[in-house]
Enzyme design. Structure first.
Site, PDB file in Angstrom:
ATOM      1  N   ALA A   1      41.146  32.830  -4.446  1.00 35.01           N
ATOM      2  CA  ALA A   1      40.427  32.242  -5.585  1.00 35.01           C
ATOM      3  C   ALA A   1      39.815  30.909  -5.185  1.00 35.01           C
ATOM      4  CB  ALA A   1      41.382  32.049  -6.757  1.00 35.01           C
ATOM      5  N   ASN A   2      38.586  30.660  -5.595  1.00 38.75           N
ATOM      6  CA  ASN A   2      37.922  29.399  -5.292  1.00 38.75           C
ATOM      7  C   ASN A   2      38.413  28.289  -6.221  1.00 38.75           C
ATOM      8  OD1 ASN A   2      36.165  30.305  -3.211  1.00 38.75           O
ATOM      9  ND2 ASN A   2      34.839  31.232  -4.748  1.00 38.75           N
TER      10      ASN A   2
ATOM     11  N   SER B   1      31.246  42.322  -0.337  1.00 38.95           N
ATOM     12  CA  SER B   1      32.005  41.424   0.544  1.00 38.95           C
ATOM     13  C   SER B   1      33.490  41.406   0.222  1.00 38.95           C
ATOM     14  CB  SER B   1      31.455  39.998   0.426  1.00 38.95           C
ATOM     15  OG  SER B   1      31.629  39.506  -0.905  1.00 38.95           O
TER      16      SER B   1
ATOM     17  N   GLY C   1      45.620  38.093 -10.452  1.00 39.32           N
ATOM     18  CA  GLY C   1      44.220  38.497 -10.516  1.00 39.32           C
ATOM     19  C   GLY C   1      43.975  39.784  -9.761  1.00 39.32           C
ATOM     20  N   LEU C   2      43.585  40.837 -10.479  1.00 37.57           N
ATOM     21  CA  LEU C   2      43.304  42.125  -9.853  1.00 37.57           C
ATOM     22  C   LEU C   2      41.825  42.480 -10.022  1.00 37.57           C
ATOM     23  CD1 LEU C   2      46.439  44.260 -10.835  1.00 37.57           C
ATOM     24  CD2 LEU C   2      45.918  43.204  -8.622  1.00 37.57           C
ATOM     25  N   GLY C   3      40.970  41.545  -9.657  1.00 38.81           N
ATOM     26  CA  GLY C   3      39.543  41.803  -9.640  1.00 38.81           C
ATOM     27  C   GLY C   3      39.161  42.565  -8.384  1.00 38.81           C
ATOM     28  N   SER C   4      37.904  42.454  -7.984  1.00 38.73           N
ATOM     29  CA  SER C   4      37.436  43.230  -6.837  1.00 38.73           C
ATOM     30  C   SER C   4      38.161  42.852  -5.549  1.00 38.73           C
ATOM     31  CB  SER C   4      35.924  43.057  -6.662  1.00 38.73           C
ATOM     32  OG  SER C   4      35.581  41.685  -6.545  1.00 38.73           O
TER      33      SER C   4
ATOM     34  N   LYS D   1      25.204  27.137  -3.814  1.00 40.64           N
ATOM     35  CA  LYS D   1      25.718  27.976  -4.903  1.00 40.64           C
ATOM     36  C   LYS D   1      24.662  28.129  -5.971  1.00 40.64           C
ATOM     37  CE  LYS D   1      29.510  30.234  -5.921  1.00 40.64           C
ATOM     38  NZ  LYS D   1      30.271  31.024  -4.928  1.00 40.64           N
TER      39      LYS D   1
ATOM     40  N   ASP E   1      47.119  40.365 -14.318  1.00 37.18           N
ATOM     41  CA  ASP E   1      45.702  40.190 -14.604  1.00 37.18           C
ATOM     42  C   ASP E   1      45.566  39.959 -16.107  1.00 37.18           C
ATOM     43  OD1 ASP E   1      42.911  40.790 -13.067  1.00 37.18           O
ATOM     44  OD2 ASP E   1      42.749  41.304 -15.185  1.00 37.18           O
TER      45      ASP E   1
END
Length: 360
Positions: free
Chosen positions: A264-265, A151, A185-188, A81, A208
């Site tokens: 989500a990580n 990705s 969460g409405l990210g990519s 990372k 979000d």
């Protein structure tokens, strides 16, 4: 353990590079957790931290998670990372951003191929093209630059595959029609996943931290809620798709869902939260299993030079991975998380840990 810890872990990484970027003057951290299975891979995160050491802790956690992700997915790669720790409130203009990316590229180049990076929170495929000007050890550049591009679609598709496996286990069908899902969460990735779930006919609640995304969610026929409400809403499956640490000891007792399955990580604030979820009878599929689609797609296309159809098949095979983990967990009377840990250990060739019964 190579993942799952409370706070800053004991260092079990192969190498950790920390330097002040000579151009940007920002902390650049590259954590290489393992190369047992092959070159370490992991995203480049450009994010704000109250203290640069918080960025270090993130890099250590996320790189260990990448080792687990690659091992469970059957990839011939280890985990790493990159984190660039931006001070709170700092705004990066175009020149500073370019300086950051050049600093990252030089740090990666100094590792002589031990690690390759891709996009993560705060970075894009276009940023990877900039990094690629100074080092070949980068993936997910735009297609016109010879990469596999964004990705996020593959990560969303892999999450859908995991949700199908959980739906079959809980409700006897892989179809998600009418299944109540709360997507945080409405990210990519989250927005793409929302579209896939809407197409499936799922009963969607979305949220979000950015209220401007409400219109996009409602256009899909989803119900809008605040993140606080969505997290503890009465639903079938909670789908975390924002930043990590969302599942805490305070939150778990208030959950009203049968399962937690999201991309989500680092969803668990601390390792013991997995036990809290199990004792409440809530299925938790480890995030590193659910979110593997993006790296599976990129490595299949860029390192193994397979076709997009083959890459898609491998991403969709996450459904079978989760189903197999359910079978192992039931047979061994352990949690899904324990079954995934043991599978990763097996593939990494590390000594198997004694698994405690799931009731423990």
């Amino acid at each position: 353990m190579i993942w799952g810890f409370d706070g800053m872990p004991a260092l079990d990484h192969e190498q950790v590079l920390i330097r002040t970027g000579p151009r940007s003057r920002l902390p650049v951290i590259v954590a290489v957790h393992s190369s047992t299975l092959g070159q370490a891979v992991g995203g480049c995160r450009l994010w704000r931290y109250a203290d640069w050491q918080d960025g270090l802790a993130d890099a250590l956690r996320l790189s260990a998670g990448m080792t687990a992700k690659c091992a469970v997915a059957g990839l011939a790669n280890g985990g790493g990372k990159t984190v660039v720790a931006v001070p709170p409130g700092a705004e990066l203009d175009a020149a500073t951003r370019r300086a950051v990316l050049d600093d990252v590229a030089d740090a990666i180049a100094s590792l002589d191929g031990a690690y390759a990076t891709g996009p993560d929170v705060g970075t894009t495929p276009e940023d990877m093209a900039v990094i690629g000007e100074r080092t070949p050890h980068v993936f997910c550049r735009p297609a016109q630059h010879g990469g596999s591009g964004d990705s996020s679609p593959a990560t969303a598709l892999g999450t859908l595959a995991a949700l199908r496996a959980v739906s079959r286990r809980l409700y006897g069908t892989r179809a998600l029609t009418g299944v109540r899902l709360s997507l945080v969460g409405l990210g990519s990735v989250g927005m793409r996943l929302a579209r896939l779930l809407a197409d499936e006919g799922a009963d969607l609640l979305v949220s979000d931290i950015d209220p401007a995304k409400r219109a996009a969610g409602e256009e899909l026929g989803a119900t809008w809620a605040s993140p606080e409400h969505a997290l503890t809403a009465d639903t079938d499956i909670l789908v975390p798709a924002a930043l990590g640490g969302i599942l805490t000891g305070d939150v778990v007792p208030r959950l009203r869902c049968s399962a937690v399955v999201g991309p989500a990580n680092n969803q668990l604030a601390t390792a013991d939260v997995a036990g809290l979820l199990h004792r409440r009878g809530i299925v938790w599929v480890p995030d590193y299993v659910v979110s593997a689609g993006g790296v599976i797609n990129a490595l299949t296309l860029e390192l193994h030079h397979e076709t997009p159809d083959v890459a898609r098949q491998r991403v969709e095979a996450i459904e079978h991975t989760v189903a197999d983990l359910f079978g192992t967990a039931e047979q061994r009377q352990v949690t899904l998380a324990q079954a995934a840990t043991e599978l990763a250990r097996l593939r990494l060739g590390t000594p198997p840990a004694a698994l405690r019964p799931a009731s423990a």
